[in-house]
Design a protein around this motif. Structure first.
Motif, PDB file in Angstrom:
ATOM      1  N   SER A  69      -4.718  13.625  11.608  1.00  0.00           N
ATOM      2  CA  SER A  69      -5.234  12.930  10.092  1.00  0.00           C
ATOM      3  C   SER A  69      -4.492  11.596  10.811  1.00  0.00           C
ATOM      4  CB  SER A  69      -4.266  13.269   9.097  1.00  0.00           C
ATOM      5  OG  SER A  69      -3.323  14.035   9.172  1.00  0.00           O
ATOM      6  N   VAL A  70      -3.663  10.927  11.148  1.00  0.00           N
ATOM      7  CA  VAL A  70      -2.884  10.141  11.874  1.00  0.00           C
ATOM      8  C   VAL A  70      -4.399   9.179  11.799  1.00  0.00           C
ATOM      9  CG1 VAL A  70      -1.946   8.075  12.932  1.00  0.00           C
ATOM     10  CG2 VAL A  70      -1.220  11.344  13.121  1.00  0.00           C
ATOM     11  N   LYS A  71      -3.779   7.405  11.359  1.00  0.00           N
ATOM     12  CA  LYS A  71      -4.882   6.792  11.221  1.00  0.00           C
ATOM     13  C   LYS A  71      -4.135   5.142  11.163  1.00  0.00           C
ATOM     14  CE  LYS A  71      -8.608   9.391  10.541  1.00  0.00           C
ATOM     15  NZ  LYS A  71      -9.299   9.858  11.616  1.00  0.00           N
ATOM     16  N   PRO A  72      -4.551   4.581  12.246  1.00  0.00           N
ATOM     17  CA  PRO A  72      -3.846   3.098  12.674  1.00  0.00           C
ATOM     18  C   PRO A  72      -4.098   2.313  11.135  1.00  0.00           C
ATOM     19  CG  PRO A  72      -6.606   3.013  13.622  1.00  0.00           C
ATOM     20  CD  PRO A  72      -5.915   4.550  13.221  1.00  0.00           C
ATOM     21  N   LEU A  73      -2.611   1.985  11.118  1.00  0.00           N
ATOM     22  CA  LEU A  73      -2.930   0.990   9.903  1.00  0.00           C
ATOM     23  C   LEU A  73      -4.590  -0.485  10.345  1.00  0.00           C
ATOM     24  CD1 LEU A  73       0.998  -0.363  10.202  1.00  0.00           C
ATOM     25  CD2 LEU A  73      -0.551   1.447   8.573  1.00  0.00           C
ATOM     26  N   SER A  74      -4.564  -0.750   9.235  1.00  0.00           N
ATOM     27  CA  SER A  74      -5.576  -2.311   9.497  1.00  0.00           C
ATOM     28  C   SER A  74      -4.570  -3.486   9.539  1.00  0.00           C
ATOM     29  CB  SER A  74      -6.416  -1.762   7.653  1.00  0.00           C
ATOM     30  OG  SER A  74      -5.392  -2.540   6.693  1.00  0.00           O
ATOM     31  N   CYS A  75      -5.539  -4.597   9.384  1.00  0.00           N
ATOM     32  CA  CYS A  75      -4.633  -5.606   9.859  1.00  0.00           C
ATOM     33  C   CYS A  75      -4.011  -6.049   8.284  1.00  0.00           C
ATOM     34  CB  CYS A  75      -5.747  -6.859   9.818  1.00  0.00           C
ATOM     35  SG  CYS A  75      -5.718  -7.023  11.676  1.00  0.00           S
ATOM     36  N   GLU A  76      -4.531  -6.065   7.233  1.00  0.00           N
ATOM     37  CA  GLU A  76      -3.827  -6.187   5.856  1.00  0.00           C
ATOM     38  C   GLU A  76      -2.830  -5.758   5.293  1.00  0.00           C
ATOM     39  OE1 GLU A  76      -7.292  -5.605   6.585  1.00  0.00           O
ATOM     40  OE2 GLU A  76      -8.051  -7.591   6.565  1.00  0.00           O
ATOM     41  N   GLU A  77      -2.935  -4.416   6.358  1.00  0.00           N
ATOM     42  CA  GLU A  77      -1.681  -3.043   5.769  1.00  0.00           C
ATOM     43  C   GLU A  77      -0.373  -3.444   6.500  1.00  0.00           C
ATOM     44  OE1 GLU A  77      -3.760   0.429   4.510  1.00  0.00           O
ATOM     45  OE2 GLU A  77      -3.836   0.530   6.733  1.00  0.00           O
ATOM     46  N   GLU A  78      -0.745  -4.106   7.917  1.00  0.00           N
ATOM     47  CA  GLU A  78       0.490  -4.591   8.675  1.00  0.00           C
ATOM     48  C   GLU A  78       0.923  -5.986   8.192  1.00  0.00           C
ATOM     49  OE1 GLU A  78       0.539  -4.235  12.954  1.00  0.00           O
ATOM     50  OE2 GLU A  78      -1.612  -3.829  13.115  1.00  0.00           O
ATOM     51  N   GLN A  79       0.298  -6.487   7.464  1.00  0.00           N
ATOM     52  CA  GLN A  79       0.332  -7.758   6.935  1.00  0.00           C
ATOM     53  C   GLN A  79       1.462  -7.670   6.267  1.00  0.00           C
ATOM     54  OE1 GLN A  79      -2.397 -10.416   4.813  1.00  0.00           O
ATOM     55  NE2 GLN A  79      -1.655 -12.392   5.442  1.00  0.00           N
ATOM     56  N   VAL A  80       1.181  -7.087   4.925  1.00  0.00           N
ATOM     57  CA  VAL A  80       2.442  -6.325   3.858  1.00  0.00           C
ATOM     58  C   VAL A  80       3.686  -5.635   4.900  1.00  0.00           C
ATOM     59  CG1 VAL A  80       2.540  -4.213   1.485  1.00  0.00           C
ATOM     60  CG2 VAL A  80       0.342  -5.835   2.167  1.00  0.00           C
ATOM     61  N   MET A  81       3.274  -5.468   5.117  1.00  0.00           N
ATOM     62  CA  MET A  81       4.793  -4.766   6.457  1.00  0.00           C
ATOM     63  C   MET A  81       5.513  -5.618   6.923  1.00  0.00           C
ATOM     64  SD  MET A  81       5.420  -0.858   6.846  1.00  0.00           S
ATOM     65  CE  MET A  81       5.776  -0.913   8.100  1.00  0.00           C
ATOM     66  N   ARG A  82       4.850  -6.567   7.286  1.00  0.00           N
ATOM     67  CA  ARG A  82       5.710  -7.895   7.766  1.00  0.00           C
ATOM     68  C   ARG A  82       6.372  -8.638   6.519  1.00  0.00           C
ATOM     69  NH1 ARG A  82       0.509  -8.468  10.933  1.00  0.00           N
ATOM     70  NH2 ARG A  82      -0.341  -9.987   9.693  1.00  0.00           N
ATOM     71  N   ILE A  83       5.827  -8.670   5.874  1.00  0.00           N
ATOM     72  CA  ILE A  83       6.425  -9.238   4.668  1.00  0.00           C
ATOM     73  C   ILE A  83       7.392  -9.133   4.378  1.00  0.00           C
ATOM     74  CG2 ILE A  83       5.772 -10.551   1.611  1.00  0.00           C
ATOM     75  CD1 ILE A  83       2.903 -10.739   3.011  1.00  0.00           C
ATOM     76  N   PHE A  84       7.269  -7.715   4.042  1.00  0.00           N
ATOM     77  CA  PHE A  84       7.852  -6.684   3.395  1.00  0.00           C
ATOM     78  C   PHE A  84       9.669  -6.751   4.154  1.00  0.00           C
ATOM     79  CE2 PHE A  84      10.675  -2.765   3.553  1.00  0.00           C
ATOM     80  CZ  PHE A  84      10.887  -2.284   2.535  1.00  0.00           C
ATOM     81  N   TYR A  85      10.011  -6.994   5.570  1.00  0.00           N
ATOM     82  CA  TYR A  85      10.903  -7.171   6.141  1.00  0.00           C
ATOM     83  C   TYR A  85      11.188  -8.080   6.947  1.00  0.00           C
ATOM     84  CZ  TYR A  85      10.828  -1.663   7.585  1.00  0.00           C
ATOM     85  OH  TYR A  85      10.990  -0.796   7.391  1.00  0.00           O
ATOM     86  N   GLU A  86      10.450  -9.218   6.266  1.00  0.00           N
ATOM     87  CA  GLU A  86      10.704 -10.435   5.892  1.00  0.00           C
ATOM     88  C   GLU A  86      11.623 -10.822   5.222  1.00  0.00           C
ATOM     89  OE1 GLU A  86       7.428 -13.313   6.651  1.00  0.00           O
ATOM     90  OE2 GLU A  86       6.299 -12.824   8.593  1.00  0.00           O
ATOM     91  N   GLN A  87      11.266 -10.015   3.646  1.00  0.00           N
ATOM     92  CA  GLN A  87      12.140 -10.399   2.224  1.00  0.00           C
ATOM     93  C   GLN A  87      13.172  -9.460   3.023  1.00  0.00           C
ATOM     94  OE1 GLN A  87       9.624  -8.413  -0.247  1.00  0.00           O
ATOM     95  NE2 GLN A  87       8.759 -10.486  -0.586  1.00  0.00           N
ATOM     96  N   LYS A  88      13.493  -8.019   3.815  1.00  0.00           N
ATOM     97  CA  LYS A  88      14.608  -8.003   4.348  1.00  0.00           C
ATOM     98  C   LYS A  88      15.633  -8.674   4.880  1.00  0.00           C
ATOM     99  CE  LYS A  88      14.568  -3.968   2.703  1.00  0.00           C
ATOM    100  NZ  LYS A  88      14.945  -3.694   1.167  1.00  0.00           N
TER     101      LYS A  88
END
Length: 240
Positions: A69-88
């Motif tokens: 059931s493991v699915k890759p992240l979409s490009c949009e989901e990756e962008q959200v992850m990047r922004i989250f860790y930039e805030q960190k």
């Protein structure tokens, strides 16, 4: 420090919007293919030379992948992850009371790194910490990996293990020009005028603080990869 006009920052790290989309899409697609082949996307990094190796195929690979059931992240989901860790990154730098320059350099390192890699290949928490550590070195505000890790309750070995892959992914282009320097230039140009009185000097200080805050927000967008530092400062009201 060298002049921006002749810098690697200007020559190699300012892109067109479609360039960014292409790079992110390529990294995302590669990770999806690795997931389909190995059942995982996490790449192994040699801490000595930064070399990369793919994960070992699972023994029951054929059965697992078909039913996983493991699915890759979409490009949009990756962008959200990047922004989250930039805030960190901003939170860590504030906790250590680092200058804005260190924060900006670390964020730009992080952005550049993920032009080549997917967040599915290298954990952004690990890369985030390594970017802060490298930024402190380059900006001559050295903090040991042990001190940085202890301050945020993370294993400092994670930082050291990823240092070489981060530097290689940046092509060792470590001099970064941050928008905050442009703000200071504008403030200096206005300073003599504001000394005339009528509260103008204090108002200038308030505007300086507001400008820094606005650029903090801008650093979480694509703007640092699309525009020169001076353009980021001049156009922040119209971007994002």
């Amino acid at each position: 420090m060298s002049d921006f006009q002749t810098s690697t920052h200007r020559e190699r790290w300012i892109f067109q919007p479609q360039d960014l989309v292409n790079k992110w899409t390529t990294a995302n697609r590669r990770s999806a293919e690795i997931l389909a082949q190995y059942g995982t996307t996490r790449l192994k990094v040699d801490p000595v030379d930064g070399s990369i190796s793919n994960p070992e195929p699972l023994p029951d690979h054929g059965t697992l992948v078909g039913s996983s059931s493991v699915k890759p992240l979409s490009c949009e989901e990756e962008q959200v992850m990047r922004i989250f860790y930039e805030q960190k990154i901003q939170e860590v730098c504030r906790a250590f009371k680092f200058p804005h320059k260190i924060q900006a350099t670390a964020i730009i390192y992080f952005k550049r790194f993920y032009l080549q890699w997917s967040v599915m290949e290298h954990h952004p928490k690990h890369i985030m910490l390594t970017c802060v550590y490298a930024s402190c070195k380059v900006e001559e505000n050295h903090v040991s990996a042990e001190e940085l890790g202890k301050g945020i309750q993370q294993d400092h070995q994670i930082i050291l293990n990823n240092e070489m892959i981060v530097l290689k992914s940046l092509d060792f282009d470590l001099i970064v020009y941050a928008p905050y320097r442009s703000i200071e230039g504008f403030i200096d140009d206005m300073d003599d005028f504001c000394r005339a009185g009528n509260g103008a000097h204090q108002r200038l200080k308030d505007l300086h603080q507001t400008a820094n805050s606005e650029v903090d927000t801008m650093m979480l967008t694509d703007a640092p990869l699309l525009y020169t530092p001076g353009q980021v400062v001049l156009n922040y009201k119209y971007y994002g």
